[in-house]
Scaffold this motif. Structure first.
Motif, PDB file in Angstrom:
ATOM      1  N   ARG A  36       0.851  -1.180   0.000  1.00  0.00           N
ATOM      2  CA  ARG A  36       0.000   0.000   0.000  1.00  0.00           C
ATOM      3  C   ARG A  36       0.896   1.244   0.000  1.00  0.00           C
ATOM      4  O   ARG A  36       1.626   1.495   0.955  1.00  0.00           O
ATOM      5  N   ALA A 208      -3.814  -0.538  -8.286  1.00  0.00           N
ATOM      6  CA  ALA A 208      -5.214  -0.211  -8.004  1.00  0.00           C
ATOM      7  C   ALA A 208      -5.283   1.112  -7.260  1.00  0.00           C
ATOM      8  O   ALA A 208      -4.548   1.341  -6.297  1.00  0.00           O
ATOM      9  N   ASP A 210      -6.878   3.831  -4.819  1.00  0.00           N
ATOM     10  CA  ASP A 210      -7.747   4.102  -3.668  1.00  0.00           C
ATOM     11  C   ASP A 210      -8.700   2.956  -3.357  1.00  0.00           C
ATOM     12  O   ASP A 210      -9.892   3.002  -3.657  1.00  0.00           O
ATOM     13  N   VAL A 211      -8.166   1.925  -2.767  1.00  0.00           N
ATOM     14  CA  VAL A 211      -8.959   0.767  -2.352  1.00  0.00           C
ATOM     15  C   VAL A 211      -9.435   1.005  -0.920  1.00  0.00           C
ATOM     16  O   VAL A 211      -8.613   1.164  -0.011  1.00  0.00           O
ATOM     17  N   GLU A 216     -12.614  -5.555  -1.664  1.00  0.00           N
ATOM     18  CA  GLU A 216     -11.647  -5.225  -2.705  1.00  0.00           C
ATOM     19  C   GLU A 216     -10.218  -5.465  -2.218  1.00  0.00           C
ATOM     20  O   GLU A 216      -9.368  -5.964  -2.962  1.00  0.00           O
ATOM     21  N   TYR A 217      -9.953  -5.095  -0.989  1.00  0.00           N
ATOM     22  CA  TYR A 217      -8.624  -5.309  -0.409  1.00  0.00           C
ATOM     23  C   TYR A 217      -8.264  -6.791  -0.420  1.00  0.00           C
ATOM     24  O   TYR A 217      -7.169  -7.187  -0.833  1.00  0.00           O
ATOM     25  N   TYR A 220      -7.354  -8.208  -3.929  1.00  0.00           N
ATOM     26  CA  TYR A 220      -5.979  -8.008  -4.385  1.00  0.00           C
ATOM     27  C   TYR A 220      -5.014  -8.920  -3.628  1.00  0.00           C
ATOM     28  O   TYR A 220      -4.004  -9.371  -4.191  1.00  0.00           O
ATOM     29  N   LEU A 232      -1.414  -1.005  -4.128  1.00  0.00           N
ATOM     30  CA  LEU A 232      -2.601  -0.211  -3.835  1.00  0.00           C
ATOM     31  C   LEU A 232      -2.168   1.243  -3.676  1.00  0.00           C
ATOM     32  O   LEU A 232      -1.433   1.578  -2.732  1.00  0.00           O
ATOM     33  N   GLN A 234      -2.972   4.411  -2.504  1.00  0.00           N
ATOM     34  CA  GLN A 234      -3.907   5.102  -1.604  1.00  0.00           C
ATOM     35  C   GLN A 234      -3.609   6.598  -1.645  1.00  0.00           C
ATOM     36  O   GLN A 234      -3.063   7.170  -0.714  1.00  0.00           O
ATOM     37  N   SER A 251      -0.386  -6.557   3.798  1.00  0.00           N
ATOM     38  CA  SER A 251       0.324  -5.700   2.857  1.00  0.00           C
ATOM     39  C   SER A 251       1.338  -4.836   3.596  1.00  0.00           C
ATOM     40  O   SER A 251       1.139  -4.465   4.757  1.00  0.00           O
TER      41      SER A 251
END
Length: 537
Positions: A36, A208, A210-211, A216-217, A220, A232, A234, A251
């Motif tokens: 992330r 990806a 803005d998860v 959704e998290y 992945y 991710l 963010q 993550s």
């Protein structure tokens, strides 16, 4: 031999480094990266553009397959049916040992096998995440060992009907099933048609934007079990709610800058993901409340992204009148929340004052976007004591997470849990972590009649739990779906509210109103509600 996964073996401190690293595969073990990146870095747009130009057309001949995902679409009704069939086959016939044959893996037995094992792992993780981890669990072991106590050993892949999570919550099989259907849909969407040559050494990278949602998290994270590296991005904020510290530990976090509302470029997919509709003939007469051409306003406060104004369209509604129904004398029925003392007593009609008190079982739902800004208001009906709330699908369809307000409760309950939805019926069930006092849904076989008195409870224009009365003015059919037409006034925000008979039973859920007309309002009938939500009431 099953491929073993080792996460984040090397220190990665930038998106550029993430794109350059290639995870090794040695002695049956694959190195993958799940990171992330928190905040916005000035070089991010250039790095994304470079990745899109360099890698998006790469194949498996020594290249990296790359996907940039700005959002994950929910499966529609056709896709849900398609993946439900795959899920049931995976559970019943393969026992999770013969693989998962999706569109992206249908010509690759090795990938089928890896996907089947990965789905089994993420199922266990999701059960643990929603219902509690075993004592001593940690991010390294929970994907492989914990949570198996919830699975039915006689029917592998199914959830024991009486199993309670560590936090004493009943695990509902439908919740798990709907989660796995999303995982399968998103796998086809992301991997598309680039997997024909997949093997354990293949390098696939996914970025990806803005998860925020747990589903959704975990999706992945699921991809990493087949060797996919996932980043991710963010940019606006980190994952906000609904995720445990254990799941967050799956993550690695890398802070690259401050959070920002900057708009990133839209990168067009050069190779589209697999569309289920290419293989399944589309069904006619689906009802969608997303578009502006239905002739029905959706009663949630959506506004045009371009103009900021609500879209007004002309009605396009077929209104064949059904024959009048003959109302019989009241029959004995199970005790309901109001009007009965026990199961042997006749129902009695309630006064309007008594019916108004049932507003305590109607909630106000606010849907929020990815950056935490409210998108729409709607209503919901408590239908299950374990936190289950019925609403319209169009109320929650564009939200990332939701807040729920309950009458005479100062707390605001946040959730991103969509338990079940149906785009044709425009129904959805969400869940909050609170015990509820549900309303009974009518189950009387005698049906409804034109002229029958009704009461509508909802939150028009955000005016919390307004009560209005009227009558059933007709029974209509909108693209082959039966609906109740009633005169009790409703406005934007009433969608998802309750339409009650004089016994205090839910006979419909307020769904729509005709823009060009006065007190011409429509509700999905209790027959459809019972068929859709019977497992939660």
């Amino acid at each position: 031999m099953e491929m073993q996964i080792r996460h984040n073996n090397m220190d990665i401190n930038s998106f550029r480094a993430f794109m350059q690293v290639r995870g090794g595969f040695t002695a049956g073990r694959r190195d993958v990266y799940f990171i992330r990146f928190l905040g916005y870095e000035s070089t991010l747009v250039d790095e994304l553009t470079a990745a899109d130009n360099i890698y998006n057309d790469a194949g498996y001949k020594g290249g990296i397959v790359y996907r940039y995902i700005d959002r994950l679409p929910l499966p529609d009704k056709t896709e849900t049916d398609f993946y439900l069939e795959i899920y049931e086959k995976w559970v019943k016939e393969t026992k999770q040992t013969q693989g998962l044959k999706l569109k992206c893996s249908q010509n690759n037995a090795l990938l089928c096998d890896a996907l089947g094992k990965a789905l089994s792992k993420i199922q266990r993780i999701y059960i643990n995440e929603k219902y509690g981890y075993e004592a001593g669990s940690n991010a390294e072991k929970c994907g492989y060992q914990t949570g198996s106590c919830a699975l039915d050993t006689e029917k592998e892949g199914s959830i024991k009907s009486d199993y309670k999570g560590i936090n004493n919550s009943i695990i509902n099989d439908s919740i798990i099933k709907n989660f796995l259907i999303k995982i399968m849909k998103w796998t086809d969407y992301v991997l598309g048609d680039k997997c024909a040559g997949w093997n354990e050494k293949s390098s696939i990278k996914v970025a990806a934007l803005d998860v925020f949602k747990l589903h959704e998290y975990l999706f992945y994270y699921f991809l990493t079990f087949i060797g996919v590296d996932a980043a991710l991005l963010q940019v606006s904020s980190d994952i906000k709610t609904g995720i445990s510290s254990i799941a967050a530990g799956f993550s690695k976090t890398v802070t690259t800058g401050s959070y920002s509302d900057i708009k990133l470029p839209v990168f067009k997919r050069k190779t589209a993901g697999v569309s289920v509709n290419e293989a399944i003939p589309p069904k006619d007469n689906y009802v969608s409340y997303k578009g502006s051409d239905s002739g029905i306003h959706d009663n949630s406060d959506y506004k045009s992204e371009n103009t900021g104004k609500k879209t007004v369209t002309k009605p396009r509604l077929s209104l064949p009148q059904r024959p009048d129904r003959v109302r019989r004398e009241p029959v004995y029925s199970p005790a309901v929340k109001a009007g009965c003392e026990n199961q042997t007593q006749k129902r009695r009609e309630l006064s309007f004052e008594e019916l108004a008190k049932l507003a305590s079982s109607i909630v106000l739902i606010t849907a929020y976007g990815e950056k935490g800004k409210p998108l729409s208001l709607g209503s919901g009906i408590m239908i299950g004591k374990d936190g289950f709330i019925l609403t319209n699908y169009h109320v929650i369809s564009k939200g990332v997470f939701y807040s729920v307000n309950i009458e005479e409760d100062k707390n605001v309950y946040s959730t991103d849990e969509i338990v079940k939805y149906h785009t044709v019926l425009d129904l959805a069930v969400i869940r909050i972590r609170r015990k509820l006092d549900p309303l009974p849904v009518c189950s009387d076989e005698k049906g409804l009649v034109r002229g029958q008195k009704v009461v509508a409870i909802g939150s028009p224009l955000g005016f919390f739990n307004s009560v209005s009365d009227g009558i059933i003015s007709g029974f209509r059919q909108f693209e082959d779906m039966d609906m109740i037409q009633f005169t009790a006034p409703i406005s934007s925000g009433s969608s998802g509210g309750a339409l009650l008979n004089m016994y205090g039973e839910v006979i419909g859920i307020s769904t729509a109103g005709i823009d060009e007309g006065q007190n011409i309002n429509l509700a999905v009938s209790y027959e459809n509600i019972n068929n859709f939500a019977k497992g939660f009431m």
